[in-house]
Design a protein around this motif. Structure first.
Motif, short mmCIF file in Angstrom:
data_model
loop_
_atom_site.label_atom_id
_atom_site.label_comp_id
_atom_site.label_asym_id
_atom_site.label_seq_id
_atom_site.Cartn_x
_atom_site.Cartn_y
_atom_site.Cartn_z
N THR A 208 -33.62 -54.32 -4.77
CA THR A 208 -35.01 -53.86 -4.68
C THR A 208 -35.31 -53.58 -3.21
N MET A 209 -36.02 -52.52 -2.95
CA MET A 209 -36.44 -52.19 -1.58
C MET A 209 -37.79 -51.51 -1.62
N HIS A 210 -38.72 -52.01 -0.78
CA HIS A 210 -40.03 -51.35 -0.74
C HIS A 210 -40.69 -51.42 0.63
N ARG A 211 -40.17 -52.26 1.54
CA ARG A 211 -40.84 -52.44 2.82
C ARG A 211 -40.63 -51.24 3.75
N PRO A 212 -41.69 -50.85 4.49
CA PRO A 212 -41.61 -49.68 5.38
C PRO A 212 -40.41 -49.71 6.31
N ALA A 213 -40.05 -50.89 6.85
CA ALA A 213 -38.92 -50.99 7.79
C ALA A 213 -37.63 -50.49 7.15
N ASN A 214 -37.54 -50.55 5.83
CA ASN A 214 -36.32 -50.12 5.13
C ASN A 214 -36.42 -48.75 4.51
N VAL A 215 -37.60 -48.35 4.03
CA VAL A 215 -37.67 -47.12 3.23
C VAL A 215 -38.34 -45.94 3.93
N ASP A 216 -39.00 -46.17 5.06
CA ASP A 216 -39.77 -45.09 5.68
C ASP A 216 -38.96 -44.19 6.61
N GLN A 217 -37.80 -44.69 7.07
CA GLN A 217 -36.97 -43.87 7.97
C GLN A 217 -35.80 -43.30 7.18
N GLU A 218 -35.82 -41.99 7.01
CA GLU A 218 -34.89 -41.34 6.09
C GLU A 218 -33.43 -41.63 6.41
N GLU A 219 -33.05 -41.43 7.66
CA GLU A 219 -31.64 -41.60 8.03
C GLU A 219 -31.18 -43.05 7.88
N LYS A 220 -32.06 -43.97 8.28
CA LYS A 220 -31.73 -45.39 8.18
C LYS A 220 -31.58 -45.82 6.72
N LEU A 221 -32.46 -45.31 5.87
CA LEU A 221 -32.39 -45.63 4.45
C LEU A 221 -31.08 -45.11 3.85
N LYS A 222 -30.71 -43.89 4.23
CA LYS A 222 -29.43 -43.31 3.76
C LYS A 222 -28.27 -44.19 4.19
N GLU A 223 -28.30 -44.58 5.46
CA GLU A 223 -27.22 -45.40 6.02
C GLU A 223 -27.14 -46.75 5.30
N MET A 224 -28.30 -47.34 5.02
CA MET A 224 -28.34 -48.64 4.36
C MET A 224 -27.74 -48.55 2.95
N ILE A 225 -28.16 -47.53 2.20
CA ILE A 225 -27.67 -47.39 0.82
C ILE A 225 -26.18 -47.08 0.81
N GLU A 226 -25.73 -46.27 1.77
CA GLU A 226 -24.29 -45.97 1.84
C GLU A 226 -23.49 -47.23 2.16
N ALA A 227 -24.03 -48.08 3.03
CA ALA A 227 -23.36 -49.34 3.36
C ALA A 227 -23.29 -50.25 2.13
N ILE A 228 -24.37 -50.26 1.34
CA ILE A 228 -24.41 -51.07 0.12
C ILE A 228 -23.41 -50.55 -0.90
N VAL A 229 -23.39 -49.22 -1.10
CA VAL A 229 -22.47 -48.61 -2.06
C VAL A 229 -21.02 -48.90 -1.66
N LYS A 230 -20.71 -48.74 -0.38
CA LYS A 230 -19.34 -48.98 0.09
C LYS A 230 -18.96 -50.45 -0.06
N GLY A 231 -19.88 -51.35 0.32
CA GLY A 231 -19.57 -52.79 0.32
C GLY A 231 -19.46 -53.40 -1.06
#
Length: 365
Positions: A208-231
């Protein structure tokens, strides 16, 4: 006769209020003169909140819905205060009980105290130390005018003592969210749908993700989800998400074979998934409590937490919002090296009974 007004404004509030209602009903059946009104401020409304939600938690429809949703934080606070003041003048209780840290908690505490009505705060005293979070402001202001605190941990007790509150105001009772969890665990059920038929216990993740620090910055959000998918090495990731957010993610090109974005799930369905997951990745507070008690590894994508006991004694780890910090934690979950739940004092499913017993002790004439 003791008259109580119970306030709930957002979905998690009802999970915290439900066992208190059940504990009051139990006392009523024993002949105790204690009565309640359930007030829904209308802060959050979704289809999962009506009908099946009240049925799932076995609580009655609210006695009043104040319709205070929408608008800015200030507009919402003002609308709830105006409506709740009228509610209190029409039905004046001996005590107003607020829970958690949402806008409704703040607004209704102020309205009650202005009418010289006692306020009890369930989950009082918890702090993240992060003033950029609206919830932290709500906690601080609510606690500053609260008469009685029903606390979840010794950490919260210490915070309140430092603020100068006396021992007879601080009541260490445990966590009502865990009351609800334990009361409903044997009723958890799998959601319907193709993906839920395919996943196997301990072979998928819940996110689950909803906080601005995680979802409001497009590139960071992409990077986070890619790290989760890879890990997560090809394991399915179940991501209940608001349809609008799902659309935004797809517009950003975030679309992975193992990432399954679903509609928001009901309480019984979501916790079924958490209970059987290999791990949980979240930026929520409440989920860290439930995951800990169910002994499910929990990775929290935040820089701070108001629930430190879930780290010290639970299964939660706070890793921050930098995607680069994620891989070693996911590695530990995948390899089975995660810590186990040690047991958090008074998180035993009996918190609400302790709350109601204390109220009867305090307010019986």
């Amino acid at each position: 006769m003791i008259n109580i007004t119970l306030v709930a404004g957002a979905r998690p509030n009802f999970m915290k209020i439900a066992p208190i209602i059940h504990a009051i009903q139990k006392k009523q059946n024993e002949g105790k003169p204690i009565f309640y009104r359930l007030v829904h401020t209308g802060q959050h409304y979704d289809k999962k909140m009506s009908g099946d939600f009240f049925e799932q938690l076995n609580i009655p429809e609210p006695d009043a819905n104040l319709g205070g949703g929408g608008g800015t934080q200030a507009e919402q606070t003002a609308a709830i205060m105006v409506a709740f003041e009228k509610e209190l003048m029409d039905h004046k209780p001996d005590l107003v009980i607020v829970v958690g840290d949402v806008t409704s908690t703040l607004a209704c505490s102020i309205a009650a105290k202005k009418l010289v009505i006692d306020v009890a705060h369930v989950e009082g005293g918890i702090r993240s130390g992060d003033l950029s979070m609206p919830e932290e402001i709500n906690r601080m202001v609510t606690d500053s005018i609260t008469d009685h605190f029903f606390t979840t941990s010794e950490i919260a007790n210490t915070n309140l003592r430092k603020l100068g509150f006396s021992e007879d105001q601080i009541h260490f009772v445990g966590n009502t969210m865990i009351d609800t969890l334990m009361a409903n665990m044997d009723r958890f059920r799998s959601p319907e749908g193709e993906i839920f038929e395919k996943i196997k216990p301990k072979e998928y993740f819940v996110m689950t993700m909803h906080r601005p620090a995680n979802v409001d910055q497009e590139e960071k959000l992409k990077e986070m989800i890619e790290a989760i998918v890879k890990g997560t090495r090809g394991l399915p990731i179940i991501f209940p998400v608001h349809p609008r957010t799902a659309k935004n993610l797809q517009n950003m090109g975030i679309n992975h074979e193992t990432l399954h974005m679903t509609e928001p799930l009901s309480y019984l369905e979501f916790n079924y998934l958490v209970k059987h997951a290999k791990g949980v990745i979240t930026d929520s507070g409440g989920i860290t409590e439930e995951a800990s008690v169910m002994n499910v590894p929990c990775i929290t994508l935040r820089d701070n937490t108001e629930r430190a006991e879930t780290i010290e004694l639970g299964t939660n780890e706070l890793i921050g919002t930098d995607p680069k910090k994620l891989p070693p934690y996911l590695e530990k979950v995948m390899n089975g090296g995660w810590k186990s739940y040690k047991g958090i004092p008074l998180w035993d499913g009996k918190t609400s009974d302790r709350i109601v017993d204390k109220i009867i002790q305090l307010y019986s004439n």
